[in-house]
Design an enzyme around this catalytic site. Structure first.
Site, PDB file in Angstrom:
ATOM      1  N   GLU A 277       3.380  12.909   9.866  1.00 30.58           N
ATOM      2  CA  GLU A 277       3.656  11.489  10.099  1.00 30.58           C
ATOM      3  C   GLU A 277       4.110  11.219  11.528  1.00 30.58           C
ATOM      4  O   GLU A 277       4.666  10.156  11.836  1.00 30.58           O
ATOM      5  CB  GLU A 277       4.687  11.001   9.081  1.00 30.58           C
TER       6      GLU A 277
ATOM      7  N   ARG B  71       6.200  13.025   2.641  1.00 29.01           N
ATOM      8  CA  ARG B  71       4.970  12.893   3.438  1.00 29.01           C
ATOM      9  C   ARG B  71       4.747  14.002   4.480  1.00 29.01           C
ATOM     10  O   ARG B  71       3.623  14.216   4.916  1.00 29.01           O
ATOM     11  CB  ARG B  71       4.986  11.557   4.193  1.00 29.01           C
TER      12      ARG B  71
ATOM     13  N   ASN C 230       4.418   6.595  14.176  1.00 29.36           N
ATOM     14  CA  ASN C 230       3.548   7.441  13.364  1.00 29.36           C
ATOM     15  C   ASN C 230       2.212   7.736  14.056  1.00 29.36           C
ATOM     16  O   ASN C 230       1.306   8.304  13.433  1.00 29.36           O
ATOM     17  CB  ASN C 230       3.252   6.788  12.011  1.00 29.36           C
TER      18      ASN C 230
ATOM     19  N   CYS D 283      10.186   2.171  14.211  1.00 36.32           N
ATOM     20  CA  CYS D 283       8.817   2.431  13.745  1.00 36.32           C
ATOM     21  C   CYS D 283       7.794   1.888  14.728  1.00 36.32           C
ATOM     22  O   CYS D 283       6.697   2.415  14.860  1.00 36.32           O
ATOM     23  CB  CYS D 283       8.560   1.726  12.423  1.00 36.32           C
TER      24      CYS D 283
ATOM     25  N   LEU E 116       0.781  -1.240   0.000  1.00 35.06           N
ATOM     26  CA  LEU E 116       0.000   0.000   0.000  1.00 35.06           C
ATOM     27  C   LEU E 116       0.810   1.285   0.000  1.00 35.06           C
ATOM     28  O   LEU E 116       0.268   2.351  -0.269  1.00 35.06           O
ATOM     29  CB  LEU E 116      -0.930   0.006   1.233  1.00 35.06           C
TER      30      LEU E 116
ATOM     31  N   ASP F 171      13.067   8.749  10.148  1.00 36.61           N
ATOM     32  CA  ASP F 171      13.636   7.763  11.080  1.00 36.61           C
ATOM     33  C   ASP F 171      14.216   6.541  10.356  1.00 36.61           C
ATOM     34  O   ASP F 171      14.682   5.602  10.992  1.00 36.61           O
ATOM     35  CB  ASP F 171      12.647   7.360  12.184  1.00 36.61           C
TER      36      ASP F 171
ATOM     37  N   SER G 213       7.495  -2.441   1.590  1.00 41.55           N
ATOM     38  CA  SER G 213       6.049  -2.646   1.410  1.00 41.55           C
ATOM     39  C   SER G 213       5.737  -2.934  -0.056  1.00 41.55           C
ATOM     40  O   SER G 213       4.957  -3.843  -0.374  1.00 41.55           O
ATOM     41  CB  SER G 213       5.287  -1.401   1.890  1.00 41.55           C
TER      42      SER G 213
ATOM     43  N   HIS H 189      10.281   8.061   5.741  1.00 42.25           N
ATOM     44  CA  HIS H 189      10.264   8.800   7.010  1.00 42.25           C
ATOM     45  C   HIS H 189      11.715   9.094   7.376  1.00 42.25           C
ATOM     46  O   HIS H 189      12.611   8.288   7.073  1.00 42.25           O
ATOM     47  CB  HIS H 189       9.645   7.970   8.148  1.00 42.25           C
TER      48      HIS H 189
ATOM     49  N   ARG I 209      -3.431   4.801   5.906  1.00 42.55           N
ATOM     50  CA  ARG I 209      -2.959   5.334   7.175  1.00 42.55           C
ATOM     51  C   ARG I 209      -3.789   6.554   7.619  1.00 42.55           C
ATOM     52  O   ARG I 209      -3.842   6.862   8.811  1.00 42.55           O
ATOM     53  CB  ARG I 209      -1.475   5.671   7.074  1.00 42.55           C
TER      54      ARG I 209
HETATM   55  O1  SUG Z   1       3.695   4.072   6.602  1.00 46.42           O
HETATM   56  N1  SUG Z   1       4.009   0.622   6.037  1.00 46.42           N
HETATM   57  C1  SUG Z   1       4.248   1.779   6.886  1.00 46.42           C
HETATM   58  C2  SUG Z   1       5.577   1.657   7.592  1.00 46.42           C
HETATM   59  C3  SUG Z   1       5.737   2.686   8.642  1.00 46.42           C
HETATM   60  C4  SUG Z   1       7.119   2.735   9.178  1.00 46.42           C
HETATM   61  N2  SUG Z   1       7.201   3.703  10.184  1.00 46.42           N
HETATM   62  C5  SUG Z   1       8.294   4.479  10.444  1.00 46.42           C
HETATM   63  N3  SUG Z   1       9.257   4.599   9.589  1.00 46.42           N
HETATM   64  N4  SUG Z   1       8.295   5.131  11.540  1.00 46.42           N
HETATM   65  C6  SUG Z   1       4.178   3.055   6.069  1.00 46.42           C
HETATM   66  O2  SUG Z   1       4.628   3.055   4.934  1.00 46.42           O
HETATM   67  C7  SUG Z   1       2.708  -0.811   4.592  1.00 46.42           C
HETATM   68  C8  SUG Z   1       1.382  -1.484   4.653  1.00 46.42           C
HETATM   69  C9  SUG Z   1       1.146  -2.429   3.488  1.00 46.42           C
HETATM   70  O3  SUG Z   1       1.722  -2.241   2.413  1.00 46.42           O
HETATM   71  O4  SUG Z   1       0.358  -3.377   3.693  1.00 46.42           O
HETATM   72  C10 SUG Z   1       2.818   0.374   5.544  1.00 46.42           C
HETATM   73  O5  SUG Z   1       1.850   1.046   5.784  1.00 46.42           O
END
Ligand code: SUG
Length: 446
Positions: free
Chosen positions: A173, A211, A110, A368, A21, A249, A28, A247, A138
């Site tokens: 975020e 973002r 987040n 995360c 997503l 981080d 991802s 992000h 999200r």
């Molecule tokens: O927002 N992955 C999250 C990962 C968040 C990582 N957080 C930090 N870096 N703090 C995002 O991209 C993937 C979900 C999916 O593809 O099913 C997702 O939302």
């Protein structure tokens, strides 16, 4: 004043899956369509929390959100019983169902941005839920996140704010784009708000989504009443975002006076370091810059291994522990960097590698998975104790996971009404165990 850094990890949800997503999140995007194992994901998270407690750190958690999210599906015109809505969405709008089923709230870095009471104008601890407007799946999180934070942090010690209004490029975020430098957790800190773009610029500086909007970061600093001397707004490097640092981080982490970062993390590295040094001096501490050169660890290696998405933790004796994902041990460049860091004279004296692969495949590393909240003794006592963990409670949580979580989930399973029903039974049990009353929408409906 004595204060503790409490890590609130996101308890992985029952629908943890690989939806593909998040554009710009390479893990991802690569994991899309593979089967997930929600039980293993939750147990890996619990093992991390257990390690933190073993090491003497204070640990809390935030509960999963209820997914698939029926109120959203109904807003898209699905009607009938809850079972009928899920089944119909699975057949007619599988991508929408996938978005409404993501367990992405597990990445609590987040969930929101925090300001400890030592830094805010009114002496209260402030929290703002993140609007997460950049990704549709999200963007569904913030109302429930705000409710959760209001429940955890109720009363005069705390101020919990609703998310900054989303829309267009007004993304926020949360703590993933925020760091705090300080002499020690209880003293006044310097807040680093890292942004990707201005929300009102017609063009983005990046190919992948930038973002975080500068205007959203400013709004948070203002409503948290952070004095001018204690705030800095820092632009992310567009090159890092386009390499997959969706992000900040993913390319930097702060702890106490130390800032560990990749050479290419910020748009203007020298300007950033000078500004940090000047503001830190006025606050009475000297920053420790731990810079990782691109020649030693490329952006690609940093993003593949998640070296920077680690937890940098101050131990009781003042030394720092770096808790990383196993991927940072498997990558030769980052393994060598870690070895040299521990052998050197810097603050990091130990590394600990943990298997968080289920989360990592969606781009979520150790950092995360946790929201850092600095709390005084009084604030710790005043907050809802149901969100705090110890060994005994963690054991009970583990039993709960083993009883309720599936060990395999694919996109095709999301339209199964039995999954929705089983998730609700589990979450209802969880809120009773926490003693938080009716938290979820489904518990509040007539
Ligand atoms: O927002 N992955 C999250 C990962 C968040 C990582 N957080 C930090 N870096 N703090 C995002 O991209 C993937 C979900 C999916 O593809 O099913 C997702 O939302």
């Amino acid at each position: 004043m004595t204060a503790y850094e409490v890590n609130f990890d996101g308890l992985v949800g029952l629908t943890h899956n690989y939806g593909g997503l998040s554009l710009g999140n390479i893990a991802s995007m690569n994991s899309q369509e593979s089967a997930s194992n929600p039980r293993e994901a939750a147990l890996q998270g619990i093992a991390k929390m257990r390690t933190m407690i073993d090491r003497g750190f204070k640990q809390g958690f935030l509960p999963p959100h209820d997914r698939p999210h029926l109120p959203t599906l109904r807003q898209f015109g699905f009607t009938g019983s809850d079972a009928e809505v899920v089944e119909a969405a699975g057949k007619r709008a599988p991508m929408l169902l996938r978005n409404c089923s993501s367990a992405s709230a597990m990445w609590t870095a987040n969930a929101g941005t925090i300001a400890p009471s030592a830094d805010s104008g009114d002496g209260r601890m402030h929290a703002t839920a993140a609007n997460l407007g950049a990704m549709f799946h999200r963007s569904l999180e913030h109302p429930f996140t705000a409710r959760t934070l209001e429940t955890a942090f109720a009363g005069d010690h705390f101020a919990v704010h609703a998310a900054v209004p989303p829309g267009g490029a007004m993304g926020d975020e949360g703590a993933a784009n925020h760091g705090r430098l300080c002499a020690d957790h209880g003293s006044q800190g310097l807040h680093l708000y890292v942004y990707g773009r201005s929300a009102f610029d017609k063009e983005s500086p990046t190919q992948f989504p930038a973002r975080q909007a500068l205007e959203a970061s400013r709004a948070i600093a203002d409503q948290h009443q952070i004095p001018e001397e204690q705030r800095l707004f820092i632009e992310q490097s567009p090159e890092a975002i386009d390499a997959g640092a969706f992000h900040n981080d993913v390319v930097s982490v702060a702890n106490g006076p130390a800032l560990l970062y990749h050479e290419k993390a910020f748009a203007d590295l020298e300007g950033t370091k000078n500004a940090i040094t000047a503001k830190a001096a006025a606050l009475g501490f000297e920053p420790i810059f731990i810079e990782v050169a691109d020649a030693d660890v490329s952006l690609a290696d940093a993003i593949q291994s998640y070296l920077f998405n680690s937890q940098l933790l101050t131990q009781a004796d003042g030394s720092m522990l770096l808790l990383l994902p196993v991927e940072a041990q498997e990558n030769e460049r980052t393994r060598l960097w870690c070895k040299a860091a521990v052998a050197g004279n810097g603050p990091i004296t130990e590394t600990l590698f943990m298997d968080l692969r289920q989360s990592m495949r969606n781009g979520g590393g150790p950092a995360c998975l946790r929201l850092r909240v600095v709390l005084t003794e009084a604030e710790l006592a005043a907050m809802h104790q149901g969100f705090l963990l110890d060994h005994a409670k963690l054991d009970e949580l583990q039993v709960w996971v083993e009883r309720h979580y599936r060990d395999r989930l694919t996109a095709a399973d999301l339209g199964d009404p039995a999954l929705l029903q089983a998730n609700r039974v589990a979450l209802d049990e969880l809120t009773q165990w926490m003693g938080v009353g009716s938290l979820y929408d489904f518990q509040r409906a007539d």
